[in-house]
Every structure is written in structure tokens, then in C-alpha cells.
Design an enzyme around this catalytic site. Structure first.
Site, PDB file in Angstrom:
ATOM      1  N   SER A  20       0.805  -1.222   0.000  1.00  0.00           N
ATOM      2  CA  SER A  20       0.000   0.000   0.000  1.00  0.00           C
ATOM      3  C   SER A  20       0.840   1.276   0.000  1.00  0.00           C
ATOM      4  O   SER A  20       0.364   2.325  -0.433  1.00  0.00           O
ATOM      5  CB  SER A  20      -0.964   0.005   1.192  1.00  0.00           C
ATOM      6  N   GLU A  95       2.656  -0.106  10.240  1.00  0.00           N
ATOM      7  CA  GLU A  95       3.238  -1.358   9.769  1.00  0.00           C
ATOM      8  C   GLU A  95       3.599  -2.334  10.882  1.00  0.00           C
ATOM      9  O   GLU A  95       3.387  -3.532  10.746  1.00  0.00           O
ATOM     10  CB  GLU A  95       4.492  -1.060   8.927  1.00  0.00           C
TER      11      GLU A  95
END
Length: 196
Positions: A20, A95
Site C-alpha cells: 500500500s 506497519e
């Protein structure tokens, strides 16, 4: 390896994105370059119970799997000055905390002639992660992606945006894993769209 250990004494840092991040970095950066890293292949083997799925139905997002002769294309972002700390703080939540990814340093090779490789930080999910899903058939992965949705949106959007990035930014690069899953997902949802 902790990001703060990597940035000690550095005024700039490159961060490599292959999922992404290629279309939605959401942090400030000085510049970006399209290119690749060697020794890794991109696979939809990681579970996502926050951004693209939930605890009952985790979505599937990409991680990197080590393979000697493989290479993965993406985007590297250069962050400088205060952007270094700001971007790492943001990415740690996005993340590491929510995604379960660990950080590593890799050699990033920018696209084009006369480009020097740079060291870049990358986030990789490993099989040790509790939401790591591992390998599955193209059809199984596509079926899962077709129905999952999380706080950042539908899992299908993640897949289609990644495939679009590859076609637009790296038109000469084939990514059979990515494109076969995209084809299978589109085949799954086409009857639904036509029926509507």
C-alpha cells in the site's frame, strides 16, 4: 532491527514500499523513486485484521519472501530532517503495531540508467507473526480478498491499486502472482457486478 538503530546519526533515510505504500505513503518525504530490491518475492501471504480485514475475516496483504533470484518492484521514499522521525513514528504504528511487520535494511536499485543503489528500510512480515497466513492457491487467496474489508477499505481495493501501480509505473515487469490473483478476483466479482 529497530528503526531508531538504523537512523542513529543520519539526516536522511530511504524507505522502500511494495504494498500500500506505493500509492498511499501518508507521510511527508523529499522525493520518491521507482525501482526494485533483489532477493525477495512479493506474496499475498500475510493476514490483515485492521486495515483490510478484521479478526473474524482477516484480509490478505503482501509481504516479502526471500528467494535468491527474485526481485520486487516498488517505490522508495527519501525522508530528510524532521521527516525521518515523523515518518518512522507513523510507520511504526501502521506497519509494526497494526500490521505485525519487522524492519530490515535492503539495497534498493532505482529504475533507469546511471542510478546508484541506496540502502533502504523495508517492512517485512515473517511466519512468526500470529496473523501470518502463509501460502495458498490463487483461488483461495482471491476468494478471501474478494470478501474482506477493514478500517482502510476493501481488500479488493488494495489488490487492484497494487496491480495498477505495476502496470503504470513498471509496465515491462511481469508479476505473475499479483496478476493471477487480480484476474481470479475480477472473475469472482464480475457476475455480482453484472447482476447489480
Amino acid at each position: 532491527m529497530k528503526p531508531q538503530d538504523i537512523i542513529a546519526g543520519k539526516s536522511s533515510l530511504w524507505i522502500f514500499g511494495y504494498g500500500s505504500l506505493v500509492w498511499k505513503p501518508d507521510f511527508k518525504y523529499k522525493r520518491s523513486k521507482i525501482g526494485y530490491i533483489k532477493g525477495y518475492k512479493r506474496r499475498f501471504w500475510h493476514g490483515d485484521n485492521f486495515h483490510r480485514g478484521d479478526d473474524e475475516m482477516p484480509g490478505r496483504v503482501v509481504t516479502l519472501i526471500e528467494e535468491d533470484d527474485a526481485c520486487t518492484w516498488g517505490v522508495a521514499f527519501e525522508v530528510t530532517g524532521s521527516q525521518v522521525e515523523e515518518s518512522l513514528k507513523y510507520l511504526n504504528v501502521r506497519e509494526a503495531v497494526r500490521g505485525g511487520y519487522l524492519t530490515q535494511v535492503v539495497e534498493f536499485v532505482p529504475q533507469g540508467a546511471n542510478q546508484s543503489p541506496v540502502q533502504a528500510l523495508v517492512y517485512i512480515a515473517t511466519p512468526d507473526n500470529p496473523i501470518y497466513l502463509g501460502p495458498a492457491s490463487t483461488e483461495e487467496i482471491a476468494a478471501q480478498i474478494a470478501v474482506c474489508k477493514g478500517k482502510s477499505g476493501h481488500n479488493i481495493e488494495y489488490l487492484l491499486r497494487l496491480a495498477e501501480f505495476m502496470r503504470v509505473s513498471c509496465p515491462d515487469v511481469d508479476d505473475p502472482h499479483l496478476f493471477s490473483i487480480e484476474k481470479a478476483v475480477l472473475a469472482t466479482i464480475r457476475p455480482i457486478l453484472l447482476a447489480g
